[in-house]
Design a protein around this motif. Structure first.
Motif, PDB file in Angstrom:
ATOM      1  N   ASP A  10      -1.074 -40.738   2.793  1.00  0.00           N
ATOM      2  CA  ASP A  10       0.456 -41.196   3.198  1.00  0.00           C
ATOM      3  C   ASP A  10       0.527 -42.543   2.664  1.00  0.00           C
ATOM      4  OD1 ASP A  10       2.701 -40.321   4.248  1.00  0.00           O
ATOM      5  OD2 ASP A  10       2.093 -40.823   6.343  1.00  0.00           O
ATOM      6  N   ASP A  46      -2.212 -41.504   8.955  1.00  0.00           N
ATOM      7  CA  ASP A  46      -1.087 -41.070   9.813  1.00  0.00           C
ATOM      8  C   ASP A  46      -1.363 -40.036  10.938  1.00  0.00           C
ATOM      9  OD1 ASP A  46       1.329 -40.739  11.066  1.00  0.00           O
ATOM     10  OD2 ASP A  46       2.375 -39.807   9.130  1.00  0.00           O
ATOM     11  N   LYS A  83       0.394 -35.765  15.483  1.00  0.00           N
ATOM     12  CA  LYS A  83       0.391 -34.355  14.725  1.00  0.00           C
ATOM     13  C   LYS A  83      -0.541 -33.466  15.306  1.00  0.00           C
ATOM     14  CE  LYS A  83       1.490 -36.890  10.305  1.00  0.00           C
ATOM     15  NZ  LYS A  83       2.669 -36.292   9.960  1.00  0.00           N
ATOM     16  N   ASN A 115      -1.068 -45.669  11.325  1.00  0.00           N
ATOM     17  CA  ASN A 115      -0.288 -45.180  12.389  1.00  0.00           C
ATOM     18  C   ASN A 115      -1.310 -44.371  13.355  1.00  0.00           C
ATOM     19  OD1 ASN A 115       1.646 -44.586  14.097  1.00  0.00           O
ATOM     20  ND2 ASN A 115       2.468 -42.874  12.729  1.00  0.00           N
ATOM     21  N   ASP A 135       6.024 -40.198  14.688  1.00  0.00           N
ATOM     22  CA  ASP A 135       5.680 -39.706  13.088  1.00  0.00           C
ATOM     23  C   ASP A 135       6.560 -40.261  12.238  1.00  0.00           C
ATOM     24  OD1 ASP A 135       4.086 -38.563  11.544  1.00  0.00           O
ATOM     25  OD2 ASP A 135       4.280 -36.300  12.149  1.00  0.00           O
ATOM     26  N   ALA A 136       7.767 -40.495  12.479  1.00  0.00           N
ATOM     27  CA  ALA A 136       8.763 -41.031  11.549  1.00  0.00           C
ATOM     28  C   ALA A 136       8.596 -42.474  11.335  1.00  0.00           C
ATOM     29  CB  ALA A 136      10.233 -40.510  11.892  1.00  0.00           C
ATOM     30  N   GLU A 137       7.281 -42.805  10.970  1.00  0.00           N
ATOM     31  CA  GLU A 137       6.857 -44.252  10.863  1.00  0.00           C
ATOM     32  C   GLU A 137       7.241 -44.708   9.235  1.00  0.00           C
ATOM     33  OE1 GLU A 137       4.867 -41.779  10.366  1.00  0.00           O
ATOM     34  OE2 GLU A 137       3.887 -42.342   8.539  1.00  0.00           O
TER      35      GLU A 137
HETATM   36 ZN   LIG Z   1       4.266 -39.732   9.922  1.00  0.00          ZN
END
Ligand SMILES: [Zn+2]
Length: 500
Positions: free
Chosen positions: A289, A270, A277, A322, A349-351
């Motif tokens: 993740d 991620d 990030k 991601n 990032d809210a994947e």
């Molecule tokens: Zn994320």
């Protein structure tokens, strides 16, 4: 690499010359009776002072109390044996496991030494035996690329001193230990080795070993079949995203028998996507993740191996990387999910919730579930809510939530419920142009509950038919000291048995 053998004390034979023994007693019993068996097995004569010394080893309130000593041995190849004797704490709080499994884990970690070791646990009952053996096994991860070390095998004997453990229970402990270590290895593998395609290969190996059915939907097929979330998140990677479904149908069941579905977040790496990030502090460690999906794969394998399931069990791994290139989904993109609902992306990032929303919807629509459980390293806010040891639960059914808390205490994979009140949280995702956004407007409003609610937004038909759903956010407990913990394997395998 450590090879772990789990046996009962009665008739125990060490798998190598005994050099190092770690005996952990529950506070109720300080006679340390099992030491006598180990003395015999390692050709050590019990010293006269031992009984008095052990009687002095009083339990402390919250941590283990330990002593260590060296005794001469008549074994060939080991003139001395080192003994570490520990007594577990006298108390535990109501949020903790009565087995003290986390203390067992820290005692083993601190005292295991570099070579072969015999670990004796003396649990009060069969439930604690399971939790303590699993806790000890977590201290011996399989993955290691330090040069010259991959071929060195350390023998670890975990010996359970309990009359309460049956042969069947012993084999359940063994398969959980094996699959906790599988999950740890997958989490520990770097993303250049565990990418989407190699992860699919790992799942195929597990399916073949169990005789389970396996279905893989990958890349363009995902897009064509409407998996807007899972395909969108993973489409920028050189390894296209995939939904992997492992299915086990116990004898006497059919595809129409109500099932249990386990759904795991499998983000093999991620970066955050275009909402990237912080490359140094926020990104390192993001190989973990996929910890939720590793728990699903391991939990499924352990549950099927037990051979006692009466309902079909499905493991759904939502696997994607991601990553960032010109194909990445953008903030402002609108995705059409498998549920048919539209999602305006406001944070790439809210994947995790995007891939899970498609995974749980697939389960609800095609796999005839009566219970769906998803598990994910989903939110940093989980650590603020329930800390590093307890995963956070978000559940639409009070009984299922209570069962998950109890099984958490029984297995040592601790859990604690989050607030479930969707009517206060749905609004956080409001969008002017789509059914919802993927990230909240206000991070100060029950953020981990909201993340769970996003997934629930894609289960409306299932809920309308009375379906039960549990979401497990394990962002904290999945990873500790730069290693996978194997969190969730024991929780899911035992929860699945209890839902039988
Ligand atoms: Zn994320």
């Amino acid at each position: 690499m450590a090879s772990i053998t789990v046996n009962l004390l009665a008739g125990f034979k060490p798998s190598s010359v005994v050099k190092h023994v770690l005996a952990i007693s529950s506070s109720a019993d300080r006679s340390f009776a099992p030491l006598r068996n180990i003395f015999a097995a390692s050709k050590v004569t019990e010293p006269e002072w031992l009984t008095a010394a052990l009687a002095n080893l009083t339990p402390l309130k919250e941590t283990a109390n330990t002593i260590d000593f060296l005794l001469p041995s008549a074994q060939e190849g080991s003139p001395f044996v080192k003994f570490v004797v520990a007594v577990l704490p006298s108390t535990y709080s109501r949020g903790n496991s009565p087995s003290h499994s986390h203390v067992v884990n820290s005692v083993v970690k601190a005292n295991k030494g570099p070579g072969d070791v015999v670990i004796v646990v003396s649990p009060n009952d069969a439930t604690a035996a399971f939790a303590q053996a699993c806790a000890a096994s977590r201290c011996f991860p399989l993955f290691n690329l330090k040069s010259g070390q991959s071929t060195v095998v350390t023998n670890v004997d975990i010996v359970v001193d309990s009359d309460a453990v049956s042969a069947a229970q012993l084999s359940v402990i063994r398969s959980n230990v094996e699959n906790i270590r599988l999950a740890q290895r997958l989490v520990d593998m770097p993303p250049n080795l565990l990418h989407v395609d190699s992860y699919i290969t790992e799942a195929r190996v597990v399916a073949e070993k169990l005789g389970a059915e396996i279905l893989v939907i990958q890349g363009k097929d995902l897009e064509e079949q409407g998996f807007g979330g899972l395909f969108g998140v993973g489409k920028a990677s050189e390894h296209p995203p995939a939904l992997v479904v492992l299915s086990h149908y116990p004898q006497g069941t059919t595809k129409d028998t109500p099932s249990v579905c386990l759904v795991g977040k499998g983000i093999v790496y991620d970066t955050g996507g275009l909402s990237i990030k912080t490359p140094t502090s926020g990104m390192c460690g993001m190989k973990m993740d996929m910890g939720g999906s590793a728990a699903v794969l391991g939990g499924f394998a352990a549950a099927v191996t037990a051979g006692t399931l009466t309902a079909p069990l499905h493991a759904l791994l939502c696997i994607a990387e991601n990553s960032v290139d010109e194909r990445s989904i953008r903030p402002d993109d609108i995705l059409t999910m498998l549920s048919g609902k539209t999602v305006e992306v406001n944070n790439t990032d809210a994947e995790g919730r995007l891939v899970l929303a498609d995974g749980v919807h697939y389960a609800g629509k095609y796999l005839k579930p009566r219970v769906i459980i998803d598990i994910a390293t989903l939110t940093g806010a989980q650590l603020i809510a329930t800390g590093k040891k307890h995963a956070a639960l978000f559940c639409n059914d009070e009984e299922l939530e209570a069962l998950a808390v109890q099984v958490g205490k029984d297995t040592g994979d601790l859990t604690f419920p989050l607030l479930y009140a969707p009517e206060f949280h749905k609004n956080e995702f409001r969008s002017q142009v789509a059914d919802m956004k993927n990230s909240v407007a206000d991070r100060g409003n029950a953020q981990s509950s909201c993340a769970g609610q996003f997934i629930a937004n894609h289960l409306e038909d299932y809920f309308a038919a009375g379906g039960k759903w549990l979401h497990v956010d394990c962002a904290g407990p999945a990873f500790a000291e730069d290693r996978g913990t194997g969190y969730g394997v024991a929780l899911l395998s035992q929860l699945t048995q209890r839902l039988n």
